[in-house]
Design an enzyme around this catalytic site. Structure first.
Site, PDB file in Angstrom:
ATOM      1  CB  SER A  94      -8.873  40.577  86.308  1.00 44.17           C
ATOM      2  OG  SER A  94      -8.049  40.876  85.480  1.00 44.17           O
ATOM      3  CE  LYS A 147     -12.156  40.741  84.611  1.00 49.96           C
ATOM      4  NZ  LYS A 147     -12.546  39.630  83.786  1.00 49.96           N
ATOM      5  CG  HIS A 197     -10.163  45.093  84.929  1.00 47.96           C
ATOM      6  ND1 HIS A 197     -10.109  44.111  83.846  1.00 47.96           N
ATOM      7  CD2 HIS A 197      -9.055  45.202  85.474  1.00 47.96           C
ATOM      8  CE1 HIS A 197      -8.863  43.524  83.754  1.00 47.96           C
ATOM      9  NE2 HIS A 197      -8.256  44.079  84.998  1.00 47.96           N
ATOM     10  CG  ASN A 198     -12.702  42.657  81.036  1.00 49.66           C
ATOM     11  OD1 ASN A 198     -11.796  42.552  82.027  1.00 49.66           O
ATOM     12  ND2 ASN A 198     -12.985  41.585  80.493  1.00 49.66           N
ATOM     13  CD  GLU A 253      -7.918  42.998  79.729  1.00 55.64           C
ATOM     14  OE1 GLU A 253      -8.134  42.794  80.900  1.00 55.64           O
ATOM     15  OE2 GLU A 253      -7.921  41.903  78.742  1.00 55.64           O
TER      16      GLU A 253
HETATM   17  P1  NBP Z   1     -15.158  28.940  79.210  1.00 55.31           P
HETATM   18  O1  NBP Z   1     -15.574  30.335  79.271  1.00 55.31           O
HETATM   19  O2  NBP Z   1     -14.182  28.382  77.975  1.00 55.31           O
HETATM   20  O3  NBP Z   1     -16.368  27.958  79.626  1.00 55.31           O
HETATM   21  C1  NBP Z   1     -15.759  26.574  79.714  1.00 55.31           C
HETATM   22  C2  NBP Z   1     -16.451  26.025  80.860  1.00 55.31           C
HETATM   23  O4  NBP Z   1     -18.196  26.295  80.652  1.00 55.31           O
HETATM   24  C3  NBP Z   1     -16.144  24.417  81.043  1.00 55.31           C
HETATM   25  O5  NBP Z   1     -16.176  24.145  82.384  1.00 55.31           O
HETATM   26  C4  NBP Z   1     -17.594  23.802  80.543  1.00 55.31           C
HETATM   27  O6  NBP Z   1     -17.977  22.582  80.729  1.00 55.31           O
HETATM   28  C5  NBP Z   1     -18.801  25.171  81.016  1.00 55.31           C
HETATM   29  N1  NBP Z   1     -19.652  24.817  80.244  1.00 55.31           N
HETATM   30  C6  NBP Z   1     -20.438  25.307  79.148  1.00 55.31           C
HETATM   31 BR1  NBP Z   1     -19.156  25.979  77.664  1.00 55.31          BR
HETATM   32  N2  NBP Z   1     -21.499  25.187  78.882  1.00 55.31           N
HETATM   33  C7  NBP Z   1     -22.085  24.435  80.216  1.00 55.31           C
HETATM   34  C8  NBP Z   1     -23.488  24.223  80.483  1.00 55.31           C
HETATM   35  N3  NBP Z   1     -24.190  24.225  79.844  1.00 55.31           N
HETATM   36  N4  NBP Z   1     -23.489  23.623  81.811  1.00 55.31           N
HETATM   37  C9  NBP Z   1     -22.491  23.528  82.455  1.00 55.31           C
HETATM   38  N5  NBP Z   1     -21.153  23.762  82.100  1.00 55.31           N
HETATM   39  C10 NBP Z   1     -20.922  24.350  81.076  1.00 55.31           C
HETATM   40  O7  NBP Z   1     -13.954  29.015  80.356  1.00 55.31           O
HETATM   41  P2  NBP Z   1     -12.921  29.867  81.132  1.00 55.31           P
HETATM   42  O8  NBP Z   1     -12.196  30.455  79.966  1.00 55.31           O
HETATM   43  O9  NBP Z   1     -12.117  29.002  82.017  1.00 55.31           O
HETATM   44  O10 NBP Z   1     -13.668  31.021  81.720  1.00 55.31           O
HETATM   45  C11 NBP Z   1     -14.538  30.986  82.694  1.00 55.31           C
HETATM   46  C12 NBP Z   1     -15.258  32.306  82.876  1.00 55.31           C
HETATM   47  O11 NBP Z   1     -14.110  32.951  83.490  1.00 55.31           O
HETATM   48  C13 NBP Z   1     -16.087  33.160  81.612  1.00 55.31           C
HETATM   49  O12 NBP Z   1     -16.948  33.910  82.027  1.00 55.31           O
HETATM   50  C14 NBP Z   1     -14.906  33.811  81.144  1.00 55.31           C
HETATM   51  O13 NBP Z   1     -15.324  35.170  80.318  1.00 55.31           O
HETATM   52  C15 NBP Z   1     -14.229  34.356  82.541  1.00 55.31           C
HETATM   53  N6  NBP Z   1     -12.851  34.763  82.474  1.00 55.31           N
HETATM   54  C16 NBP Z   1     -12.051  34.209  81.546  1.00 55.31           C
HETATM   55  C17 NBP Z   1     -10.716  34.675  81.574  1.00 55.31           C
HETATM   56  C18 NBP Z   1      -9.687  33.826  80.807  1.00 55.31           C
HETATM   57  O14 NBP Z   1      -8.465  34.375  80.578  1.00 55.31           O
HETATM   58  N7  NBP Z   1     -10.098  32.747  80.049  1.00 55.31           N
HETATM   59  C19 NBP Z   1     -10.288  35.645  82.401  1.00 55.31           C
HETATM   60  C20 NBP Z   1     -11.231  36.299  83.219  1.00 55.31           C
HETATM   61  C21 NBP Z   1     -12.386  36.040  83.231  1.00 55.31           C
HETATM   62  P3  NBP Z   1     -17.564  21.313  79.929  1.00 55.31           P
HETATM   63  O15 NBP Z   1     -16.157  21.053  80.448  1.00 55.31           O
HETATM   64  O16 NBP Z   1     -18.473  20.133  80.462  1.00 55.31           O
HETATM   65  O17 NBP Z   1     -17.704  21.803  78.423  1.00 55.31           O
END
Ligand code: NBP
Length: 488
Positions: A134, A188, A191-192, A195
Site C-alpha cells: 500500500s 490488505k 486495509h482498503n 480506506e
Molecule cells: P495494473 O494493475 O494497471 O497492471 C498493469 C501491469 O499488468 C502491466 O505490467 C501489464 O503488462 C501487466 N499485465 C496485464 Br494488464 N496483463 C498481463 C498478462 N496477461 N501477462 C503479463 N502481464 C500482464 O498495474 P499497477 O497499477 O501497477 O498495479 C499492480 C498491482 O498492484 C495490481 O494488483 C493493483 O491492484 C495493485 N496496487 C495498485 C496500486 C496503485 O496505486 N496503482 C496500489 C496498491 C496496489 P503490459 O505492460 O505488458 O500490459
C-alpha cells in the site's frame, strides 16, 4: 553490464507499482532484475534507474533471461493486474524456476486465489507469498507499507530487503510477517475497506462544512490543514487540504475539485471487504455505507432526474441556508464527529480481521497490523499508534471502542457527533458513513436492544424459539392462541 545470477531479487510487472517498487529496492542497494511483458516498459524503467542515480537495476527481455539472472534461492515479486494476468505471469516464469525459489504476488489479489496458487506452486517445490503493498506510486517508490503472508521460510529469505524498502516509522519498518496462507492479501483487502470508510467520512465532513456551514474551498483547505496538525493527522486529511487549493488549469476559472464529476470509481477490494464481513457475521456498517455511496454516486443521471422530480413535488433544498449556523462551532463539531466516526470504522475492520484470523488460524496480531499501517500506506495516521497501543494493552480486546482511552474519547465526542448527524439529517445532507458509525456506537453500547421483539416475531410465525432473560433453556409460545385469549 549484467552478468548471470547477480541480482538479489527480481520484479515482473513494470506498471505504476512495479516500476516504482523496483527503483526503491535498487536504491536501497539490492541489485534487482526487472521484466515486463511489454518490453518498452523495461527500457523505461532502465532509463529511470539511470536518471535517478545509476541504480543497480538490470533489465531483462525474456522470462528465461529474467529468472536466470537472479541469485538462488530466487525471490521474484510479481506486480501485474490481479486475476488471470498473475496466473499467466506465474506460468511464464515458473517454467525456469527451481525448487526453493519463491513467487511473491504484490497485487491486490483475492486471498483465495493466492491460496490456490500456493498449492500449485508447492507441487513444483516453489514457495509463495501474497504480499499486500500500500501507498500508491509514491509509497512504492519511497517506502510502502508491506503485508506479506504465506510461506514463512520465503519471508525469511527476503525480510532484510523488505525491511529496508518499507516506510520507516518511530517503532520500526512498516512490514511484518502477517501469517500463513492468503493472510497478507486479506489484511490488505481490509486495509482498503478501511480506506473506503475514511474517504467517505472525509467527503461527508466536506459536504456538511460546505453545504451546512457555507465554507469555501480556501477555508476548507485551511481547516483540513489545521486538522492535520491535531488528532486527525493523516495522509488522507493532508491530501484533502491540498486538493482544495488546486485551481482549474483547464479553464483558468475556479477550483478543480468543483469541476470533477461526482461519480466514484472502484476496483473491488471494498466490495470484497463487505462480502467477507457478511460471511463472517461481522457488522461493518461504515465500510458498507461507503461502498453503497460509491454505487449511488454512479447513478449520476438518475440522481439528477430524481432531484428534478422531487423539486417539482415541492421539496425545498435546505442547503446553502447557512445564516443560522454557528460556523466556528460547526467546524469543531465536524472535527469531533469525523474522529469518532473513523474510530468506529477501524473497530469494524479490526473485528473483521480477528474473525477471519480465528476462522483460518492465522494468528493475526492486530497491534502489529496497526503499527505497520502507521507509515507508507494510504490510511497512515497518527491515531494508529494509539490503536496499536490499545491492542498491545489487551490483545483480547472485544472492540476498539471499549479500550478505556477510546471509550473516554467516544463519550467526550458524542454530543458533537450527534449535533453534526442531526443537522445533516435536518438539512437533507446525506451522511451515511457518519450516521452508520453513530448507529454502530449506539447499538454496541446498549445493554438491551429491541431484539427481544424480533425474537418474539420469529417464534410467532416460525416457531424458531427464544431464550429468556430470567431462566435458562429455549422456549416456544403459542403466541396467536394466547393473544386471542388476551383479546377476549
Ligand atoms: P495494473 O494493475 O494497471 O497492471 C498493469 C501491469 O499488468 C502491466 O505490467 C501489464 O503488462 C501487466 N499485465 C496485464 Br494488464 N496483463 C498481463 C498478462 N496477461 N501477462 C503479463 N502481464 C500482464 O498495474 P499497477 O497499477 O501497477 O498495479 C499492480 C498491482 O498492484 C495490481 O494488483 C493493483 O491492484 C495493485 N496496487 C495498485 C496500486 C496503485 O496505486 N496503482 C496500489 C496498491 C496496489 P503490459 O505492460 O505488458 O500490459
Amino acid at each position: 553490464m549484467e552478468s548471470a545470477a547477480m541480482s538479489q531479487i527480481g520484479l515482473a510487472g513494470l506498471a505504476v507499482m512495479g516500476q516504482n517498487l523496483a527503483l526503491n529496492i535498487a536504491e536501497k542497494g539490492f541489485p534487482i532484475s526487472v521484466y515486463n511483458r511489454t518490453t518498452s516498459k523495461v527500457d523505461e524503467t532502465l532509463d529511470r534507474a539511470h536518471r535517478e542515480g545509476q541504480l543497480p537495476l538490470f533489465g531483462q527481455y525474456t522470462p528465461k533471461d529474467f529468472v536466470l539472472s537472479i541469485k538462488k534461492p530466487r525471490s521474484i515479486i510479481i506486480l501485474v493486474k490481479a486475476g488471470a494476468p498473475v496466473d499467466q505471469t506465474i506460468a511464464a516464469l515458473s517454467a525456469y524456476m527451481e525448487p526453493g525459489d519463491t513467487i511473491i504476488d504484490g497485487g491486490n489479489e483475492w486471498y483465495e486465489n493466492t491460496e490456490r496458487r500456493m498449492v500449485d506452486a508447492s507441487a513444483s517445490g516453489l514457495l509463495y507469498l501474497g504480499m499486500g503493498v500500500s501507498g500508491g506510486e509514491d509509497g512504492a517508490r519511497h517506502g510502502p507499507s508491506l503485508m506479506p503472508g504465506g510461506a514463512h521460510r520465503a519471508y525469511l529469505n527476503i525480510h532484510h530487503i523488505l525491511e529496508k524498502v518499507a516506510a520507516q516509522v518511530d517503532d520500526g519498518p512498516c512490514v511484518t510477517y502477517i501469517g500463513e496462507g492468503g493472510s497478507g492479501n486479506f489484511v490488505k483487502m481490509v486495509h482498503n475497506g478501511i480506506e473506503y470508510g475514511d474517504m467517505q467520512l472525509i467527503s461527508e465532513a466536506y459536504d456538511v462544512l460546505k453545504n451546512a456551514g457555507g465554507l469555501g474551498n480556501e477555508e476548507l483547505a485551511e481547516i483540513f490543514g489545521e486538522w492535520n496538525r491535531g488528532e486527525l493527522e493523516s495522509f488522507l486529511i493532508e491530501i484533502t487540504s491540498d486538493i482544495f487549493r488546486v485551481e482549474d488549469e483547464e479553464t483558468g476559472n475556479g477550483h478543480l475539485v468543483d469541476k470533477i464529476l461526482d461519480k466514484t470509481g472502484m476496483k473491488g477490494t471494498g466490495k470484497w471487504t463487505v462480502q467477507q464481513a457478511a460471511e463472517l457475521s461481522i457488522a461493518a456498517p461504515t465500510i458498507a455505507a461507503s461502498l453503497d455511496s460509491r454505487y449511488m454516486s454512479g447513478l449520476k443521471e438518475e440522481r439528477e432526474e430524481a432531484a428534478e422530480i422531487f423539486k417539482k413535488e415541492g421539496l425545498k433544498e435546505e442547503i446553502n441556508n447557512v445564516s443560522a449556523v454557528d460556523k466556528k462551532r460547526l467546524i469543531d463539531d465536524v472535527r469531533q464527529a469525523l474522529y469518532a466516526s473513523k474510530i468506529c470504522s477501524y473497530a469494524q475492520g479490526m473485528n473483521l480481521l480477528r474473525a477471519k484470523s480465528m476462522e483460518k488460524g492465522w494468528g493475526l496480531n492486530l497491534g502489529e497490523l496497526a503499527r505497520i499501517w502507521k507509515g507508507g500506506c494510504i490510511i497512515r495516521a497518527v491515531f494508529l499508534d494509539r490503536i496499536k497501543q490499545a491492542y498491545q494493552r489487551n490483545p483480547g480486546l472485544a472492540n476498539l471502542l471499549v479500550d478505556p482511552e477510546f471509550a473516554r474519547e467516544m463519550v467526550q465526542r458524542q454530543a458533537a457527533w450527534r449535533r453534526v448527524v442531526g443537522l445533516a439529517i435536518q438539512k437533507g445532507i446525506s451522511v451515511p458513513g457518519m450516521s452508520a458509525s453513530l448507529q454502530y456506537f449506539d447499538t454496541y453500547r446498549r445493554g438491551r436492544l429491541p431484539a427481544n421483539l424480533v425474537q418474539a416475531q420469529r417464534d410467532y410465525f416460525g416457531a424458531h424459539t427464544y431464550e429468556r432473560i430470567d431462566r435458562p433453556g429455549s422456549y416456544h409460545t403459542e403466541w396467536s392462541k394466547l393473544a386471542r385469549k388476551a383479546r377476549v
